[in-house]
Design a protein around this motif. Structure first.
Motif, PDB file in Angstrom:
ATOM      1  N   CYS A 126      -3.706 -49.867 -32.242  1.00  0.00           N
ATOM      2  CA  CYS A 126      -3.497 -48.652 -33.046  1.00  0.00           C
ATOM      3  C   CYS A 126      -4.334 -48.696 -34.322  1.00  0.00           C
ATOM      4  O   CYS A 126      -4.901 -47.685 -34.737  1.00  0.00           O
ATOM      5  CB  CYS A 126      -2.023 -48.502 -33.389  1.00  0.00           C
ATOM      6  SG  CYS A 126      -1.624 -47.009 -34.319  1.00  0.00           S
ATOM      7  N   PHE A 149     -10.551 -42.408 -38.697  1.00  0.00           N
ATOM      8  CA  PHE A 149     -10.817 -42.246 -40.127  1.00  0.00           C
ATOM      9  C   PHE A 149     -12.311 -42.015 -40.365  1.00  0.00           C
ATOM     10  O   PHE A 149     -12.700 -41.106 -41.113  1.00  0.00           O
ATOM     11  CB  PHE A 149     -10.347 -43.478 -40.897  1.00  0.00           C
ATOM     12  CG  PHE A 149     -10.609 -43.413 -42.372  1.00  0.00           C
ATOM     13  CD1 PHE A 149      -9.766 -42.705 -43.211  1.00  0.00           C
ATOM     14  CD2 PHE A 149     -11.709 -44.055 -42.920  1.00  0.00           C
ATOM     15  CE1 PHE A 149     -10.007 -42.644 -44.573  1.00  0.00           C
ATOM     16  CE2 PHE A 149     -11.960 -43.993 -44.282  1.00  0.00           C
ATOM     17  CZ  PHE A 149     -11.103 -43.290 -45.109  1.00  0.00           C
ATOM     18  N   TYR A 189       0.612 -35.435 -35.688  1.00  0.00           N
ATOM     19  CA  TYR A 189       1.483 -35.964 -36.738  1.00  0.00           C
ATOM     20  C   TYR A 189       2.913 -35.457 -36.614  1.00  0.00           C
ATOM     21  O   TYR A 189       3.867 -36.246 -36.680  1.00  0.00           O
ATOM     22  CB  TYR A 189       0.889 -35.580 -38.099  1.00  0.00           C
ATOM     23  CG  TYR A 189       1.566 -36.220 -39.275  1.00  0.00           C
ATOM     24  CD1 TYR A 189       1.600 -37.598 -39.411  1.00  0.00           C
ATOM     25  CD2 TYR A 189       2.169 -35.438 -40.257  1.00  0.00           C
ATOM     26  CE1 TYR A 189       2.216 -38.181 -40.491  1.00  0.00           C
ATOM     27  CE2 TYR A 189       2.788 -36.019 -41.338  1.00  0.00           C
ATOM     28  CZ  TYR A 189       2.803 -37.394 -41.457  1.00  0.00           C
ATOM     29  OH  TYR A 189       3.427 -37.965 -42.521  1.00  0.00           O
ATOM     30  N   CYS A 220      -7.148 -46.137 -35.694  1.00  0.00           N
ATOM     31  CA  CYS A 220      -7.097 -45.531 -37.025  1.00  0.00           C
ATOM     32  C   CYS A 220      -8.445 -45.653 -37.726  1.00  0.00           C
ATOM     33  O   CYS A 220      -8.912 -44.699 -38.362  1.00  0.00           O
ATOM     34  CB  CYS A 220      -6.014 -46.205 -37.870  1.00  0.00           C
ATOM     35  SG  CYS A 220      -4.327 -45.826 -37.370  1.00  0.00           S
ATOM     36  N   TYR A 221      -9.075 -46.824 -37.615  1.00  0.00           N
ATOM     37  CA  TYR A 221     -10.402 -47.001 -38.216  1.00  0.00           C
ATOM     38  C   TYR A 221     -11.392 -45.994 -37.637  1.00  0.00           C
ATOM     39  O   TYR A 221     -12.156 -45.355 -38.379  1.00  0.00           O
ATOM     40  CB  TYR A 221     -10.909 -48.423 -37.964  1.00  0.00           C
ATOM     41  CG  TYR A 221     -10.153 -49.501 -38.700  1.00  0.00           C
ATOM     42  CD1 TYR A 221      -9.542 -49.243 -39.924  1.00  0.00           C
ATOM     43  CD2 TYR A 221     -10.056 -50.786 -38.176  1.00  0.00           C
ATOM     44  CE1 TYR A 221      -8.839 -50.228 -40.594  1.00  0.00           C
ATOM     45  CE2 TYR A 221      -9.358 -51.784 -38.840  1.00  0.00           C
ATOM     46  CZ  TYR A 221      -8.758 -51.497 -40.050  1.00  0.00           C
ATOM     47  OH  TYR A 221      -8.069 -52.479 -40.710  1.00  0.00           O
TER      48      TYR A 221
END
Length: 345
Positions: free
Chosen positions: A226, A234, A266, A230-231
Motif C-alpha cells: 500500500c 502521490f 476516499y 501511495c508513493y
C-alpha cells in the motif's frame, strides 16, 4: 499546501506592490469605472467594521477558557499545548482563509494533521501522545476552520449588502447552537448507526486515518504494497497538477483533477455518482438555456444538498426506533446470488 502558499504570497505581493486603497469616503466615489452597486457594497461593508480591540479581546478570552477547560476534559493535553495552539493558529488561519478565498479549497484538515504530528511527538508515547495530539489537532482545526468559514460568510455578506457585524453576530449564534446541537446529533448518530464500520453507511474515513494510521499503528497497519502505491499515486498527482498548470487552458480542461479522482476512493463511489449525475444535469441545462442555468444552478444544487443532509436526521430517528425499510436492494456477484437463491428455494 505549497501551491496554495505560493498563490497566496504572490497575490499578497501584487496587492502590496500596487497598494490599492479601499476607502468609503473618497476612492469609491472618485473611481468613475466603479458601478453604483459596488460602491454601495463597499460603503455598507466598511461602515460596520469590527474593532480590532474587540476581536483581540475575544480571542484572548477564548484562549483563556480553552487553556482552563481543555486539560480537564483531555488529561494528556497539557495547558501549554493549548497555549501553543492559540499562538500558532492565527498564522495558519490567515493562510487557510486567504488560500481558501483564492482557490475555494479549505486545507483545514491538512493543518490539523501538522498539529497532530507536532503535539503527538511532543507528548510522546509515555504521555499518551495520541490523545494529546488528537485533542490539539481538534483545537487547531476548529480555530483555522472557523476563520475560513467566517471569511466565506463575509464574502456572502458583501455580495448581499449585509452588515459585517450582523454576519459576525449570526456566526456567534450559530457556534453557540452548534455547541449544544452537535454533541446531541453525534450521540444520535452514534446510537443509531454503526459509525466506523468499513462496510457500513458511515465509514468515518477521517477517524481511521487520524486515529489508527497516523496516531497508533503507523505504516504497519497498511495492507501489503500500500505504501508503494501511495508513493506512485502521490507522484502521479504532483505531475498531473503541474501539467495542468503549465499547459494552455484549451488542453488543461481535458486533464482530470487528481483531488476529484481521489474522492471516490476516499469516501466511496456514491459521492462520485451524485456528482456525475449533477454534472450531466448542469451540462444539459447549459445546452438548453445557458443564461438561466447560470442563475439557477447554484440554488438548485444547494437545495439538493440541503435535502440530502436534512434526510439524515429522520433516517437516524427511524434507525433509533428500529424501523426497517420495506424494500432492501443488494448488488452481489452472480455466484453469491446463485447461492442465496438456492438457500431460499
Amino acid at each position: 499546501m505549497i501551491k496554495v502558499l505560493y498563490i497566496s504570497t504572490k497575490s499578497m505581493y501584487q496587492q502590496y506592490k500596487t497598494k490599492p486603497q479601499l476607502s468609503a469616503t473618497s476612492d469609491c466615489q472618485d473611481n468613475a469605472l466603479q458601478s453604483m452597486d459596488e460602491e454601495k457594497r463597499n460603503e455598507t461593508f466598511l461602515a460596520d467594521r469590527i474593532p480590532l480591540w474587540l476581536a483581540s479581546s475575544g480571542y484572548v478570552v477564548l484562549a483563556a477558557i480553552s487553556i482552563g477547560v481543555m486539560p480537564q476534559i483531555f488529561k494528556p493535553l497539557k495547558w501549554y499545548f493549548v497555549l501553543v495552539c492559540y499562538i500558532l493558529a492565527p498564522v495558519l488561519a490567515f493562510c487557510n482563509a486567504y488560500g481558501s478565498g483564492l482557490t475555494d479549497w479549505c486545507l483545514v484538515s491538512t493543518y490539523g494533521k501538522l498539529g497532530l504530528f507536532i503535539f503527538s511527538a511532543w507528548a510522546g508515547s509515555h504521555g499518551h501522545g495520541v490523545i494529546a495530539g488528537l485533542a490539539a489537532c481538534g483545537v487547531m482545526m476548529v480555530i483555522v476552520g472557523a476563520a475560513s468559514d467566517l471569511m466565506q460568510d463575509f464574502r456572502t455578506g458583501y455580495l448581499t449588502r449585509s452588515s459585517p457585524r450582523s454576519m459576525f453576530v449570526s456566526q456567534l449564534v450559530g457556534v453557540g447552537m452548534g455547541c449544544i446541537l452537535a454533541p446531541l446529533t453525534f450521540w444520535m448518530f452514534w446510537k443509531a448507526f454503526n459509525i466506523g464500520d468499513p462496510n457500513g453507511e458511515y465509514k468515518a474515513p477521517f477517524a481511521v486515518i487520524f486515529r489508527a494510521l497516523i496516531g497508533v499503528e503507523g505504516f504497519s497497519a497498511l495492507p501489503t504494497h500500500c505504501l508503494q502505491l501511495c508513493y506512485g499515486f502521490f507522484a502521479f498527482a504532483v505531475v498531473t497538477n503541474l501539467v495542468r498548470d503549465l499547459v494552455p487552458r484549451s488542453i488543461s480542461q481535458y486533464i482530470p483533477i487528481p483531488m476529484a479522482m481521489a474522492i471516490p476512493f476516499y469516501i466511496g463511489a456514491y459521492f462520485a455518482i451524485d456528482m456525475l449525475v449533477g454534472t450531466v444535469v448542469v451540462f444539459l441545462w447549459q445546452r438548453v438555456n445557458r443564461k438561466r442555468s447560470e442563475i439557477y444552478v447554484p440554488a438548485v444544487a444547494s437545495g439538493f444538498i440541503c435535502g440530502d443532509g436534512v434526510w439524515s436526521v429522520p433516517a437516524a430517528i427511524l434507525a433509533l426506533a428500529k424501523v426497517s425499510p420495506p424494500i432492501c436492494m443488494m448488488f452481489v456477484s452472480s455466484k453469491i446470488a446463485g447461492a442465496i437463491q438456492t438457500s431460499i428455494t
